[in-house]
Motif scaffolding. Structure first.
Motif, PDB file in Angstrom:
ATOM      1  N   ILE A  37       0.714  -1.201   0.011  1.00 19.50           N
ATOM      2  CA  ILE A  37       0.065   0.003  -0.001  1.00 19.50           C
ATOM      3  C   ILE A  37       0.825   1.284  -0.155  1.00 19.50           C
ATOM      4  CG2 ILE A  37      -1.792   1.283   1.299  1.00 19.50           C
ATOM      5  CD1 ILE A  37      -2.877  -1.309   2.258  1.00 19.50           C
ATOM      6  N   ALA A  38       1.838   1.105   0.650  1.00 16.28           N
ATOM      7  CA  ALA A  38       2.995   2.234   0.708  1.00 16.28           C
ATOM      8  C   ALA A  38       3.509   2.376  -0.499  1.00 16.28           C
ATOM      9  CB  ALA A  38       4.004   2.258   1.675  1.00 16.28           C
ATOM     10  N   LEU A  45      -9.511   6.803   9.968  1.00 11.97           N
ATOM     11  CA  LEU A  45     -10.914   6.487  10.607  1.00 11.97           C
ATOM     12  C   LEU A  45     -11.813   5.307   9.837  1.00 11.97           C
ATOM     13  CD1 LEU A  45     -12.563  10.116  10.931  1.00 11.97           C
ATOM     14  CD2 LEU A  45     -11.271   8.651  12.627  1.00 11.97           C
ATOM     15  N   LEU A  46     -11.166   4.796   8.750  1.00 13.06           N
ATOM     16  CA  LEU A  46     -11.650   3.826   7.952  1.00 13.06           C
ATOM     17  C   LEU A  46     -11.710   2.490   8.550  1.00 13.06           C
ATOM     18  CD1 LEU A  46     -10.507   4.417   4.478  1.00 13.06           C
ATOM     19  CD2 LEU A  46     -12.624   5.078   5.302  1.00 13.06           C
ATOM     20  N   ALA A  47     -10.726   2.060   9.023  1.00 14.19           N
ATOM     21  CA  ALA A  47     -10.723   0.478   9.775  1.00 14.19           C
ATOM     22  C   ALA A  47     -11.507   0.633  11.125  1.00 14.19           C
ATOM     23  CB  ALA A  47      -9.479   0.091  10.043  1.00 14.19           C
ATOM     24  N   PRO A  48     -11.098   1.622  12.071  1.00 12.88           N
ATOM     25  CA  PRO A  48     -11.998   1.786  13.247  1.00 12.88           C
ATOM     26  C   PRO A  48     -13.275   1.916  13.082  1.00 12.88           C
ATOM     27  CG  PRO A  48     -10.063   3.048  13.381  1.00 12.88           C
ATOM     28  CD  PRO A  48     -10.003   2.776  11.750  1.00 12.88           C
ATOM     29  N   ILE A  72      -5.648  -0.708  12.511  1.00  9.02           N
ATOM     30  CA  ILE A  72      -5.805   0.772  12.522  1.00  9.02           C
ATOM     31  C   ILE A  72      -4.218   1.576  12.089  1.00  9.02           C
ATOM     32  CG2 ILE A  72      -4.389   0.869  14.892  1.00  9.02           C
ATOM     33  CD1 ILE A  72      -6.217   2.851  15.954  1.00  9.02           C
ATOM     34  N   GLY A  73      -3.313   0.868  11.796  1.00  5.86           N
ATOM     35  CA  GLY A  73      -1.825   1.099  11.319  1.00  5.86           C
ATOM     36  C   GLY A  73      -1.951   1.404   9.949  1.00  5.86           C
ATOM     37  N   TYR A  74      -2.691   0.917   9.136  1.00  7.34           N
ATOM     38  CA  TYR A  74      -3.121   1.378   7.818  1.00  7.34           C
ATOM     39  C   TYR A  74      -3.422   2.516   7.623  1.00  7.34           C
ATOM     40  CZ  TYR A  74      -2.804  -4.027   6.834  1.00  7.34           C
ATOM     41  OH  TYR A  74      -2.510  -5.279   6.654  1.00  7.34           O
ATOM     42  N   GLY A  75      -4.461   2.974   8.424  1.00  7.21           N
ATOM     43  CA  GLY A  75      -4.963   4.235   8.279  1.00  7.21           C
ATOM     44  C   GLY A  75      -3.762   5.163   8.719  1.00  7.21           C
ATOM     45  N   LEU A  76      -3.118   5.032   9.774  1.00  8.83           N
ATOM     46  CA  LEU A  76      -2.183   5.952  10.306  1.00  8.83           C
ATOM     47  C   LEU A  76      -0.905   5.926   9.280  1.00  8.83           C
ATOM     48  CD1 LEU A  76      -1.661   4.579  14.099  1.00  8.83           C
ATOM     49  CD2 LEU A  76      -3.056   6.407  13.219  1.00  8.83           C
ATOM     50  N   LEU A  77      -0.872   5.233   8.526  1.00 11.12           N
ATOM     51  CA  LEU A  77       0.260   5.433   7.410  1.00 11.12           C
ATOM     52  C   LEU A  77      -0.156   6.788   6.705  1.00 11.12           C
ATOM     53  CD1 LEU A  77       2.523   4.240   5.704  1.00 11.12           C
ATOM     54  CD2 LEU A  77       1.002   3.348   4.079  1.00 11.12           C
TER      55      LEU A  77
END
Length: 581
Positions: free
Chosen positions: A218-219, A381-384, A400-405
């Motif tokens: 994703i990155a 906010l997507l995953a949460p 939650i780490g996916y969105g924090l990226l």
């Protein structure tokens, strides 16, 4: 230089200078009369020329002009190498913080690695797969499991986990590269430093599961979206869809972030291509859908079953929403709050306060800045939101780490704005980063010890193995992985499900099947730990005590982040081994 300074500031020079300024500005002083000169009769009289006042002396030292701010956005080899060295230090710190986490294999790790070993054995001409992993895995069993199993075969569990660490270090590097192009290197370094210490980054880097590889891909896609923004539409259309498809194939949950990458590719191209950048909104998804259709035709319907059961059609869980919301606030609340601050400050002022006010530095329009901030920050906010909506708390600390990226660049922008130009308030930035560091270390340690260490249990089971034996273990993926060389796939049974054929050829499932198998002394070892299937464990334990066909071999205590417990290891009475202490 010393002589010049002494002459310029001598009393005679200061008197002449004071007289000059007084006559010019105020007229307080008049020139003193010149002394009389004797007249020579033979020489003609010369006209008297008025004496000009002495000019002010040049100062010995002049202060250079000080720029308004202290960060130069123009290319510089010195700045590039310094930034790379700082980034290297951040990556080393991330690696050390990750490697400090230590525990035996987690249930998911054991499951994926065991499946990967079976895949490699099958590809090398071995037996066909004993199970349809694609129907219930959260990612394709053909991608990450064989890769991780290859690392595990050569370097053990530490090698498989090191592969995840490499993926997470790559994700941090790509985040830096993406943020540098969106803003500048100062924001990029802060973003890398913040992302490197979050609990999800440290935890996924120490866990041999799909997540690290999926997040890395994703990155890569997000970096390509920004990297190809200045180029024509064709470059991003050809490079981004394959990476997105691979990320979704590795872990189906990555599908949630595919639209974010497409929107980022379009928005990043707006300053350079105006309305023509909208073509990316249609071309990239079209190419991706075409590639997905072709891939599904090759892999079959099992992948769709796995996608449906683990992601799109996942059953409603039992998580308490208020508890899940509190957990999300603990794991990513500070970084999200900084991202919101960065979005607001970036919308109010487009020019980076760290860079000099140069005409060459273009400032995006406010609408673009608002949309970019909302896109990056809102992704957190997507995953949460989705998992809280379906009451599913499983793997939320990783997802939650996916969105924090995506939110980290805006959080880094918020930190650089509150620090200010010339590092005016560095203590505020240090406070924010140290707080994230402490939270990341404490939370990742707690999460990494949420499962008990199984080393003593594996050693006990290894001593009780018999040829063609059968073993009932509540979470059997862990011993199945460690003892894969001695015990086959079909010799293991978990307390989740069973289909048992009695001596009179009757098939029983569920609780009745377990009870019949224990009555017939079908299992050579029985292990209960009263975690997931605690109610069933209690009933079967009472049956074992009442029938007397099994005896308690040993009770192995364990500790995890949630408290203490014990493994109960039962063996048939016909075994004459002495109980272990």
């Amino acid at each position: 230089m010393t002589q010049q300074r002494d002459d310029a500031y001598s009393p005679e020079a200061r008197t002449a200078e004071d007289r000059y300024h007084a006559e010019r500005n105020f007229g307080w002083f008049t020139a003193e009369p010149e002394p009389a000169v004797p007249q020579q009769p033979a020489a003609p009289q010369q006209p008297v020329v008025p004496q000009q006042p002495a000019a002010p002396a040049e100062p010995g030292y002049t202060l250079p002009e000080v720029p308004d701010v202290g960060w130069d956005p123009l290319p510089s080899s010195r700045r590039t190498w310094i930034s790379r060295l700082v980034l290297l230090g951040i990556l080393v710190a991330q690696a050390l913080l990750t490697l400090r986490l230590s525990n035996s294999a987690f249930e998911d790790e054991a499951l994926y690695l065991y499946a990967g070993h079976l895949q490699l054995h099958h590809l090398n001409g071995g037996a066909p797969l004993p199970d349809s992993f694609a129907s219930y895995f959260s990612g394709s069993p053909l991608l990450y499991p064989p890769l991780a199993a290859a690392a595990d075969a050569h370097f053990g569990l530490a090698g498989a986990r090191a592969l995840s660490l490499a993926f997470m270090l790559g994700a941090t590097t790509l985040l830096y590269m993406m943020t540098r192009r969106l803003f500048n290197e100062r924001v990029a370094l802060v973003a890398a430093g913040c992302f490197a210490v979050t609990q999800s980054t440290l935890f996924m880097g120490a866990l041999a599961t799909y997540d690290a590889m999926a997040l890395f891909l994703i990155a890569v896609a997000a970096w390509l979206a920004v990297r190809t923004a200045r180029r024509g539409w064709w470059l991003g259309t050809l490079t981004i869809p394959p990476v997105l498809l691979l990320a979704v194939a590795v872990k189906y949950a990555a599908l949630m972030y595919a639209p974010v990458v497409v929107a980022l590719a379009c928005l990043a191209a707006v300053p350079y291509h105006a309305w023509r950048s909208l073509l990316r909104l249609f071309l990239i998804p079209a190419v991706a859908v075409g590639g997905a259709y072709a891939a599904l035709r090759l892999t079959g319907s099992d992948v769709l079953d796995g996608l449906r059961s683990t992601t799109t059609g996942r059953a409603t869980g039992h998580g308490v929403r208020i508890d899940m919301l509190r957990d999300c606030a603990e794991w990513g609340g500070l970084l999200f709050a900084l991202a919101v601050l960065g979005t607001v400050l970036y919308a109010l002022k487009g020019r980076m306060s760290e860079a000099p006010t140069l005409q060459a530095v273009r400032v995006p329009r406010r609408l673009w800045r608002v949309l970019m901030g909302l896109l990056l920050t809102g992704t957190a906010l997507l995953a949460p939101a989705y998992q809280i909506w379906i009451h599913e708390s499983v793997s939320l600390h990783k997802h939650i780490g996916y969105g924090l990226l995506f939110a980290t660049p805006m959080a880094a922008l918020g930190i650089t704005r509150i620090v200010g130009s010339h590092f005016r308030h560095p203590q505020l930035g240090i406070l924010a980063w140290v707080t994230m560091l402490v939270l990341g270390m404490v939370q990742s340690t707690s999460l990494y010890h949420a499962w008990p260490n199984s080393d003593q249990l594996i050693a006990t089971l290894n001593r009780q193995l018999v040829p063609d034996g059968h073993y009932l273990v509540e979470a059997n993926s862990v011993p199945r992985y460690y003892l894969r060389e001695q015990v086959g796939f079909n010799q293991w049974t978990s307390t989740y499900t069973i289909t048992y054929q009695t001596k009179d050829k009757k098939l029983l499932t569920g609780e009745a099947g377990f009870q019949a198998a224990l009555t017939d002394s079908y299992f050579d070892v029985v292990v209960f730990d009263r975690t997931v299937t605690g109610a069933l464990d209690e009933k079967l334990t009472k049956q074992l005590r009442a029938e007397g066909k099994y005896r308690l071999l040993v009770s192995i205590p364990y500790h995890n982040s949630y408290g203490s417990g014990f493994y109960q290891v039962w063996v048939p009475v016909k075994k004459n081994a002495a109980p272990q202490q």
